[in-house]
Design a protein around this motif. Structure first.
Motif, mmCIF file in Angstrom:
data_model
loop_
_atom_site.group_PDB
_atom_site.id
_atom_site.type_symbol
_atom_site.label_atom_id
_atom_site.label_comp_id
_atom_site.label_asym_id
_atom_site.label_seq_id
_atom_site.Cartn_x
_atom_site.Cartn_y
_atom_site.Cartn_z
ATOM 1 N N ALA A 1 0.832 -1.210 0.000
ATOM 2 C CA ALA A 1 0.000 0.000 0.000
ATOM 3 C C ALA A 1 0.869 1.264 0.000
ATOM 4 N N TRP A 2 1.932 1.196 0.764
ATOM 5 C CA TRP A 2 2.838 2.357 0.850
ATOM 6 C C TRP A 2 3.474 2.666 -0.499
ATOM 7 N N LYS A 3 3.942 1.642 -1.139
ATOM 8 C CA LYS A 3 4.604 1.838 -2.436
ATOM 9 C C LYS A 3 3.611 2.206 -3.533
ATOM 10 N N SER A 4 2.389 1.772 -3.363
ATOM 11 C CA SER A 4 1.386 2.095 -4.389
ATOM 12 C C SER A 4 1.158 3.604 -4.465
ATOM 13 N N LEU A 5 1.391 4.271 -3.339
ATOM 14 C CA LEU A 5 1.260 5.744 -3.355
ATOM 15 C C LEU A 5 2.323 6.370 -4.257
ATOM 16 N N SER A 6 3.527 5.838 -4.169
ATOM 17 C CA SER A 6 4.601 6.353 -5.026
ATOM 18 C C SER A 6 4.300 6.056 -6.486
ATOM 19 N N VAL A 7 3.753 4.864 -6.726
ATOM 20 C CA VAL A 7 3.411 4.504 -8.105
ATOM 21 C C VAL A 7 2.299 5.408 -8.610
ATOM 22 N N ALA A 8 1.311 5.632 -7.754
ATOM 23 C CA ALA A 8 0.187 6.488 -8.148
ATOM 24 C C ALA A 8 0.671 7.918 -8.386
ATOM 25 N N ALA A 9 1.638 8.336 -7.575
ATOM 26 C CA ALA A 9 2.149 9.712 -7.705
ATOM 27 C C ALA A 9 2.765 9.948 -9.075
#
Lengths: 234, 201
Positions: free
Chosen positions: A49-57
């Motif tokens: 979930a944490w890394k998905s934020l970076s991907v989404a960013a």
């Protein structure tokens, strides 16, 4: 939840380290956390979930170029540069005018100060001279020379007048019949000697009023003495 | 994928510093090529950041233009205490904040939420629109500071040191702010499993 992870013996992390690593973890700590997540479902989910934020960013990156933007910026920069240049030149002219104004004021102030200093010096000198000499000293070489010439002329006339008296008294003084006349003759000899000395000094320093007054006093004394000799004759 | 692998590849530090100093010198000399080079290198990033801060492309372009003008006006005061590029982005971020405040005053919106936070415009993108839109809406609920740090770090690829220079905060503060921003975003976008489980029960 596994308490410890043994995948990386150098950096051992557990679930409690997760947030600290999320905030400021080193590469080794991240590697250790991911190794720990292989056997920890909760940490694995949190990391995902944490890394998905970076991907989404990354989806917020839209670097498509708008060809009209730079010409617009360029035009406004040129206009601004022209304004800055204009204000600079205005400033320069203004500063020159202001500095000239300041210089003019300074020069005027300096002139006023100079006039005051010169006036004060002249006044001071004039006052000193006036204290020393009852007669007002004329200012300027021409006036001084004229005054001296007049003094010399008057002195010369006065000397001629006294010489006439001396000529009248000369027979008695050459043959003094009484001790009084002998005393007058000695006094006149002393006065003549003093007059000669003063005249020599006055010749060296013609504008010395003090010498002139002394010389005048000597002549007056000689005149009085000669008159007394002539009185004795009568 | 760990966060470090998501970062843009950094150029050699000396080359970056040299380029930065050359840009600053050219702009200081009033050389239009310097500004053009700055735009070529950073213009797209600047516009992207401004769009994410302001919510639409038109305002973003105005902000970028205003930033270039401010750089031109105040380049004489640049002392090289930070890099020229981060100094420029600092001006951009402040310009965007000013624009948002000005917009709030002008529009006199009734809702504080709508006034404070930009409404993202629809953009064509390859990514699933739901994720992007959801992220933009979630970003709008963050504090200004958290939003700035998140966009600079995660979107524009600034380091924490650069963000510190840009926003005038410490590197540690930048890291902490990013952590808080991501924590908030995570809660908004994807409630933690434990909460789901509790809800299910």
């Amino acid at each position: 939840m596994n308490a410890m992870n043994d995948a990386n013996p150098k950096t051992k992390v557990n679930c409690h380290d997760r947030e600290r690593i999320f905030e400021d973890g080193s590469r080794d700590q991240w590697t250790a956390l991911e190794a720990h997540a292989l056997t920890c479902i909760e940490c694995a989910e949190e990391i995902r979930a944490w890394k998905s934020l970076s991907v989404a960013a990354t989806e917020l990156r839209d670097y498509s170029d708008d060809p009209s933007l730079w010409p617009r910026i360029h035009r406004s920069l040129l206009e601004e540069a022209a304004k800055i240049e204009q204000s600079k030149s205005r400033w320069t002219w203004e500063s020159i005018r202001r500095s000239f104004f300041v210089s003019w004021q300074t020069a005027a102030a300096a002139a006023v100060v100079l006039v005051l200093v010169v006036s004060a010096a002249f006044y001071h000198r004039y006052n000193l001279t006036a204290l020393k000499t009852p007669v007002a000293a004329p200012s300027g070489d021409l006036l001084r020379n004229n005054a001296l010439a007049e003094v010399e002329r008057t002195q010369s006339d006065y000397m001629h007048a006294i010489d006439k008296l001396a000529a009248d008294a000369k027979p008695q003084l050459d043959n003094p019949g009484t001790p009084l006349l002998a005393n007058y003759r000695e006094k006149l000899q002393v006065l003549d000697s003093a007059i000669d000395d003063l005249r020599a000094q006055a010749g060296q320093n013609p504008s010395n009023a003090h010498l002139r007054y002394q010389l005048l006093a000597m002549y007056q004394e000689k005149q009085r003495t000669l008159e007394e000799v002539l009185e004795v004759k009568r | 994928m760990e966060p470090f692998q998501n970062r843009p590849a950094s150029e050699p530090a000396d080359a970056v510093r040299g380029e930065d100093a050359a840009l600053a010198a050219a702009c200081l000399a009033g050389d239009m090529h310097g500004y053009e080079r700055l735009y070529a290198l950073q213009g797209a990033k600047m516009k992207n950041l401004a769009r994410n801060l302001l919510g639409n492309a038109l305002d973003a372009e105005d902000a970028v233009q205003e930033t270039f003008l401010k750089v031109q006006r105040s380049i004489g005061g640049f002392r090289g205490q930070s890099s020229f590029v981060t100094w420029t982005f600092r001006i951009l971020v402040n310009t965007c904040h000013d624009a948002r405040r000005s917009r709030v005053r002008k529009k006199e919106v009734t809702s504080d939420d709508a006034a404070e936070n930009p409404i993202p415009e629809q953009r064509a993108a390859a990514a699933p629109p739901t994720l992007r839109l959801a992220l933009e809406r979630a970003l709008a609920t963050l504090t200004q500071h958290q939003r700035d740090v998140f966009l600079l770090y995660e979107v524009e690829g600034f380091s924490h040191a650069e963000i510190g220079e840009t926003l005038d905060i410490s590197e540690a503060a930048s890291k902490n702010t990013l952590f808080q921003a991501k924590k908030n975003l995570r809660q908004m976008l994807e409630p933690p499993r434990s909460a789901d489980a509790a809800g299910a029960r």
